[in-house]
Design a protein around this motif. Structure first.
Motif, PDB file in Angstrom:
ATOM      1  N   MET A   1       4.096   2.619   8.554  1.00 26.54           N
ATOM      2  CA  MET A   1       3.733   1.198   8.613  1.00 26.54           C
ATOM      3  C   MET A   1       4.961   0.283   8.588  1.00 26.54           C
ATOM      4  O   MET A   1       4.918  -0.834   9.100  1.00 26.54           O
TER       5      MET A   1
ATOM      6  N   GLY B   1      -1.884  -2.597  11.701  1.00 28.29           N
ATOM      7  CA  GLY B   1      -1.736  -2.351  10.269  1.00 28.29           C
ATOM      8  C   GLY B   1      -3.071  -2.010   9.633  1.00 28.29           C
ATOM      9  O   GLY B   1      -4.025  -2.781   9.707  1.00 28.29           O
TER      10      GLY B   1
ATOM     11  N   SER C   1       4.697  -0.759  12.362  1.00 31.18           N
ATOM     12  CA  SER C   1       3.813  -1.904  12.148  1.00 31.18           C
ATOM     13  C   SER C   1       4.508  -3.095  11.508  1.00 31.18           C
ATOM     14  O   SER C   1       3.863  -4.121  11.265  1.00 31.18           O
TER      15      SER C   1
END
Length: 423
Positions: A50, A295, A54
């Motif tokens: 992430m 996300g 992201s």
């Protein structure tokens, strides 16, 4: 229709880590440093999850009220990234703003220095189970269908893919999941303005770090669903990461996730224009990048040997088998509107080792978003620093040559303390 494939077993390891996000790459380092022959499987061509796919920034929370909460390898990584010029560690919360490309670079350097075999661009598609053990993890890449065997497997996929395919029981997701968001990065921003300078610092204990002046303006404009907004720096002048999009959806359903990501990409451009047209600091801004991967806040979690409850978590219950901590507020985003339910902790909470495994399997651990916690406790533990902490614990535990439920807890805790974990 039945399709049969020839599967090549391309490696045999002590520990195979599935997923190279915050929990995964830390787990791999921890296992390797304990002497285990280790491999990591990752769907992208880079690690960081992430953080890097992201742009989820800042990474929080490493310290709380003057106390180091997540120490050891995760804290070492952040300091090395800072030394490279790729991170800014804020006090007193130890939130970390970072430059994504340097983060990727440092991850791969760690893998190379620790002699961890990387199977990148590889999507996990199946597992093979024999009784109470996972014997192989199967994955797809340009070489075809391949498999790895291992003494121990650690599921750090975020969505508990390996545990689910193996047959672990999963927590009841309830009526609604927390919404997904896509970060975007803007260039041409006035990062010297007092408002943005304050907004890009996330170091206020007991306060939501959203940008209140912009939030109030957005509410007046009645722009529909949004979160925050939260702004952060990539350490580059004029560049701001933006966290404000949101949409409901189920990220473990391929069609639903595709639909959600398409909507979020549209929302990134819509929100960027709203900021450009209505906030002076963004009047010359433009979209530099949008997160490669939407996300995800919430999908699957295992039913572990113990499930962390909100009462235990907020009450700071200290388990005999505590192996990690958490200090992020219980942070529950709503799928519709602009609201967020947030509860700040009085002091750091604890994570028991028993939340990292299912009683059904002898050689499977989980870390990161997969761990066994109820929705409220999970809403704090899902963040990156906490995921790194559970990854570290799982990596060290996986190197004991016993079934996961028979791990010597005293030895595990001592080994973790020795590498810097604060338990």
């Amino acid at each position: 229709m039945e399709i049969k494939k020839q599967v090549n077993v391309v490696g045999n390891y002590d520990v195979v880590v599935c997923g190279g996000g915050p929990a995964g790459f830390i787990a791999a380092i921890a296992a390797s440093r304990q002497g285990a022959k280790t491999a990591i499987i990752e769907e992208y061509g880079f690690l960081g999850g992430m953080a890097t796919s992201s742009f989820v920034t800042p990474i929080s929370v490493f310290t709380y009220k003057g106390e180091l909460v997540i120490g050891g390898i995760p804290w070492e990584f952040m300091h090395k990234l800072s030394d490279m010029g790729g991170a800014r560690i804020e006090e007193p919360l130890g939130n970390v703003a970072f430059e994504p490309e340097m983060y990727k670079l440092l991850c791969q350097r760690y893998m190379q220095e620790e002699n961890i075999d990387m199977y990148m661009h590889s999507y996990i598609s199946d597992v093979v189970v024999d009784g109470r053990c996972v014997t192989y993890v199967v994955f797809e890449n340009k070489n075809g269908t391949e498999a790895l065997s291992a003494k121990k497997f650690i599921d750090c996929t975020g969505d508990a893919d390996v545990a689910y395919m193996a047959g672990c029981d999963m927590q009841d997701p309830g009526d609604t999941l927390q919404p997904m968001s896509s970060y975007f990065i803007l260039g041409g921003c006035d990062t010297d303005s007092p408002m943005l300078k304050e907004a890009m610092c996330h170091n206020k204990t007991g306060e939501n770090c959203h940008c209140l002046p912009v939030r109030e303006k957005l509410l007046e404009l009645d722009i529909g669903e949004f979160g925050g907004p939260w702004f952060c720096t990539t350490l580059q002048p004029g560049v701001v990461t933006v966290n404000m999009t949101r949409t409901e959806g189920n990220a473990i359903d391929n069609r639903d996730f595709t639909k959600a990501e398409c909507k979020l990409r549209e929302e990134c451009f819509r929100m960027a224009k709203i900021l450009k047209d209505n906030v002076d600091e963004f009047k010359d801004s433009y979209v530099l990048n949008i997160a490669t991967h939407g996300g995800i806040r919430e999908t699957r979690r295992i039913v572990g040997a113990h499930t962390i409850t909100a009462e235990e978590y907020v009450g700071r219950y200290e388990y005999e088998d505590s192996v990690s901590r958490g200090a992020h507020p219980i942070d529950i985003h709503v799928a519709h509107g602009a609201n967020q339910n947030i509860t700040f902790l009085e002091s750091p909470a604890y994570v028991p080792y028993r939340a990292l495994y299912s009683s059904k399997f002898d050689n499977l651990l989980v870390a990161g978003r997969c761990i066994s916690a109820d929705k409220q406790a999970f809403a704090s533990l899902r963040v990156q620093a906490s995921c790194m902490g559970t990854g570290q614990a799982a990596g060290v535990a996986a190197t004991q040559d016993v079934p996961v439920q028979n791990v010597d807890i005293n030895k595990l805790r001592e080994d973790l303390k020795e590498i810097g974990a604060n338990l």
